[in-house]
Design a protein around this motif. Structure first.
Motif, PDB file in Angstrom:
ATOM      1  N   GLU A  83     -15.563   2.366   0.801  1.00  0.00           N
ATOM      2  CA  GLU A  83     -14.734   1.877   1.509  1.00  0.00           C
ATOM      3  C   GLU A  83     -14.844   2.749   2.433  1.00  0.00           C
ATOM      4  O   GLU A  83     -13.177   2.215   3.283  1.00  0.00           O
ATOM      5  CB  GLU A  83     -13.399   1.212   0.570  1.00  0.00           C
ATOM      6  N   ASN A 125     -15.205   2.067   5.892  1.00  0.00           N
ATOM      7  CA  ASN A 125     -15.233   1.318   7.044  1.00  0.00           C
ATOM      8  C   ASN A 125     -13.269   0.318   7.197  1.00  0.00           C
ATOM      9  O   ASN A 125     -12.641   1.164   8.269  1.00  0.00           O
ATOM     10  CB  ASN A 125     -16.038  -0.084   7.073  1.00  0.00           C
ATOM     11  N   GLY A 126     -12.302   1.004   5.660  1.00  0.00           N
ATOM     12  CA  GLY A 126     -11.221   0.379   5.306  1.00  0.00           C
ATOM     13  C   GLY A 126     -10.451   1.822   5.971  1.00  0.00           C
ATOM     14  O   GLY A 126      -9.269   1.807   6.354  1.00  0.00           O
ATOM     15  N   GLU A 169     -10.323  11.604   9.619  1.00  0.00           N
ATOM     16  CA  GLU A 169     -10.734  11.215  10.865  1.00  0.00           C
ATOM     17  C   GLU A 169     -12.077  11.753  11.089  1.00  0.00           C
ATOM     18  O   GLU A 169     -12.893  10.373  11.776  1.00  0.00           O
ATOM     19  CB  GLU A 169      -9.598  11.115  12.244  1.00  0.00           C
ATOM     20  N   LYS A 197     -10.442   3.724   9.210  1.00  0.00           N
ATOM     21  CA  LYS A 197      -9.685   4.683   9.642  1.00  0.00           C
ATOM     22  C   LYS A 197      -8.532   3.715   9.833  1.00  0.00           C
ATOM     23  O   LYS A 197      -8.047   4.347  10.582  1.00  0.00           O
ATOM     24  CB  LYS A 197     -10.318   3.671  11.082  1.00  0.00           C
ATOM     25  N   GLY A 198      -8.527   2.046   9.244  1.00  0.00           N
ATOM     26  CA  GLY A 198      -7.745   1.650   9.708  1.00  0.00           C
ATOM     27  C   GLY A 198      -5.761   2.845   8.554  1.00  0.00           C
ATOM     28  O   GLY A 198      -5.045   2.706   9.276  1.00  0.00           O
ATOM     29  N   LEU A 199      -6.340   2.927   7.828  1.00  0.00           N
ATOM     30  CA  LEU A 199      -5.574   3.516   6.051  1.00  0.00           C
ATOM     31  C   LEU A 199      -5.694   4.859   6.890  1.00  0.00           C
ATOM     32  O   LEU A 199      -3.494   5.410   7.165  1.00  0.00           O
ATOM     33  CB  LEU A 199      -6.759   3.940   5.482  1.00  0.00           C
ATOM     34  N   GLU A 203       1.041  -1.145   0.504  1.00  0.00           N
ATOM     35  CA  GLU A 203      -0.393  -0.050  -0.330  1.00  0.00           C
ATOM     36  C   GLU A 203       0.755   1.407  -0.111  1.00  0.00           C
ATOM     37  O   GLU A 203       1.772   1.214   0.731  1.00  0.00           O
ATOM     38  CB  GLU A 203      -1.069  -0.011   1.062  1.00  0.00           C
ATOM     39  N   GLN A 249     -15.236  10.842   9.239  1.00  0.00           N
ATOM     40  CA  GLN A 249     -15.694   9.134   9.288  1.00  0.00           C
ATOM     41  C   GLN A 249     -16.490   9.273   9.570  1.00  0.00           C
ATOM     42  O   GLN A 249     -17.161   9.426  10.678  1.00  0.00           O
ATOM     43  CB  GLN A 249     -14.576   8.514  10.288  1.00  0.00           C
ATOM     44  N   GLY A 299      -4.493   5.497  10.369  1.00  0.00           N
ATOM     45  CA  GLY A 299      -3.880   4.906  11.428  1.00  0.00           C
ATOM     46  C   GLY A 299      -2.335   4.377  10.416  1.00  0.00           C
ATOM     47  O   GLY A 299      -1.512   4.917  11.280  1.00  0.00           O
ATOM     48  N   ARG A 300      -2.453   3.994   9.390  1.00  0.00           N
ATOM     49  CA  ARG A 300      -1.301   3.943   8.884  1.00  0.00           C
ATOM     50  C   ARG A 300      -0.754   4.592   8.522  1.00  0.00           C
ATOM     51  O   ARG A 300       1.013   5.262   8.247  1.00  0.00           O
ATOM     52  CB  ARG A 300      -1.532   2.650   8.033  1.00  0.00           C
TER      53      ARG A 300
END
Ligand SMILES: Nc1nc2c(ncn2[C@@H]2O[C@H](COP(=O)(O)OP(=O)(O)OP(=O)(O)O)[C@@H](O)[C@H]2O)c(=O)[nH]1
Ligand SMILES: [Mg+2]
Lengths: 175, 237
Positions: B217, B219-220, A172, B222-224, A60, A175, B226-227
């Motif tokens: 997308e 849902n994905g 964020e 939040k993780g993104l 990624e 979201q 974070g990364r």
């Protein structure tokens, strides 16, 4: 490879190439040429686009695109904007009419700004000179747009990270 | 182009003038006309004292000032004072302009006055909001706050950034910012008082706000984020 992108746009010489250079993990791909246009007032200008990247693991990555500043390349802006996570608008405070510069990018990236995240960065700011930061945010209010309006020096990596942090806070929160 | 959606935020300001010289009037009218075409508030002249702004011109005589101030001008009105005579700004909202007025300075003062009127109206529109502790209304940031406002507390920049992305109630802000409730309350209250934010009207609550983005997308994501933070070495405060 999963890819995401963030756009850096703004007036000629505002620091798009510099900002991407400050944080990219790869040597940025630059398409700067000697500027043929005397009105630009700088030696090098970007004719294609700037590109940098940050890897987010093996499969990624985050692509950083800098749009060419000159309006005659505006057709590229829309293409770049598609699917972006957010946009940083850089405005060179020393240009003749920075509010007019800002208006151009607010207009072109309107949809992206409304739907994703945006930070307006005033670069090369001469503090006592107008327009003041408040004039920029007041100008945006008139257009019913509101996002962080900050002053930064994008030659400094820490400050570019700060800009990205504000961009992330918006993503964020939304979201 | 954006006329329609501007309506909600567009304000109209009434003014009257007294003791103005010909020069004061010509300049005032021209600057007001010019100002109105730049997407600011619209100003209209009214032959009455029941206005937002009273313009006092350069022909005011020292003997007249006290009477004018005491009998005509109210504490909620803005006064544009085009005179060298002293006037106390403790009791009135005075915006000064040295005679003969200069167009640029005058335009600057009109902008300040617009700001004052906007804040005053925001305050008048939100009494419910101020007294009742803070009901569950969503607050909408309408303008990015000034550096002066943001410098009052190190958390205000981040909290403003959050509010710029989403209309929030006090509870939501407390939860998302993880900051003390009293600080969040103070923050929202001051934003509204100073004209940077306002409570959403009930009829505005329904349409999906900026909170609902069209990014797929979800849902994905939040993780993104974070990364991305991890890769940049950015940790949420
Ligand atoms: N003082 C100051 N100088 C800066 C800043 N950002 C960039 N510069 C300088 O401004 C010049 C132009 O910066 P670039 O990054 O090439 O600007 P650009 O936005 O890519 O310009 P175009 O590609 O021509 O549209 C360089 O010499 C930078 O070192 C800043 O924040 N403050
Ligand atoms: Mg460049």
């Amino acid at each position: 490879m999963i890819e995401h992108k963030i756009i850096f746009t703004g007036s000629v010489g505002a620091g798009k190439t510099t900002a991407i250079q400050s944080i990219s993990e790869i040597p940025p791909v630059r398409t700067d040429v000697l500027s043929s246009d005397l009105t630009i007032g700088k030696d090098m200008t970007t004719v294609g686009l700037d590109y940098g990247e940050i890897s987010l693991g093996e499969t990624e990555r985050l692509r950083l695109y800098g749009t060419p500043g000159q309006e005659r390349f505006a057709f590229m802006w829309r293409i770049l904007a598609q699917g972006a996570l957010g946009v940083v608008i850089l405005v060179d405070h020393t240009r003749p009419d920075p509010l007019l510069d800002l208006a151009l990018y607010l207009d072109h990236f309107k949809a992206l700004i409304r739907e994703t995240a945006c930070v307006v960065v005033i670069s090369k700011m001469v503090e006592s000179h107008s327009p003041l930061l408040e004039d920029f945010s007041e100008f945006m209010r008139q257009k019913q747009m509101v996002c962080p309006v900050i002053q930064a020096d994008v030659r400094d990596r820490e400050q570019v990270l700060w800009i990205l942090d504000l961009l992330l806070v918006q993503m964020e929160t939304r979201q | 182009m954006h006329n329609n959606d501007l309506a909600a935020d567009e304000i109209s300001i009434s003014y009257t003038s007294t003791c103005c010289s010909q020069h004061d009037l010509v300049l005032l009218r021209s600057v007001v006309a010019l100002y109105g075409t730049q997407g600011h508030a619209t100003w209209h002249f009214q032959r009455s004292w029941e206005v937002d702004v009273v313009v006092v011109g350069s022909e005011i005589a020292p003997a007249e000032t006290a009477a004018l101030l005491h009998s005509r001008i109210q504490s909620t009105q803005a006064v544009l004072w085009i005179s060298d005579l002293p006037v106390s700004s403790d009791d009135y909202h005075v915006f000064r302009c040295k005679p003969p007025p200069r167009a640029l300075h005058l335009a600057g003062q009109l902008k300040q006055i617009e700001r004052f009127v906007r804040q005053l109206r925001a305050r008048q529109a939100a009494p419910r909001f101020e007294q009742g502790g803070m009901p569950a209304v969503r607050i909408m940031l309408t303008q990015w706050p000034s550096p002066d406002f943001l410098s009052r507390d190190k958390d205000f920049l981040r909290m403003s950034t959050m509010l710029s992305a989403r209309h929030m109630t006090l509870d939501e802000l407390v939860m998302l910012s993880a900051r003390p409730r009293e600080k969040c309350r103070r923050f929202l209250l001051d934003l509204c008082r100073e004209g940077y934010a306002r409570p959403l009207k009930p009829e505005e609550e329904l349409p999906p706000s900026r909170a609902q983005s069209s990014v797929p997308e979800k849902n994905g994501l939040k993780g993104l984020f974070g990364r991305i933070r991890a890769s940049l070495g950015l940790f949420s405060a």
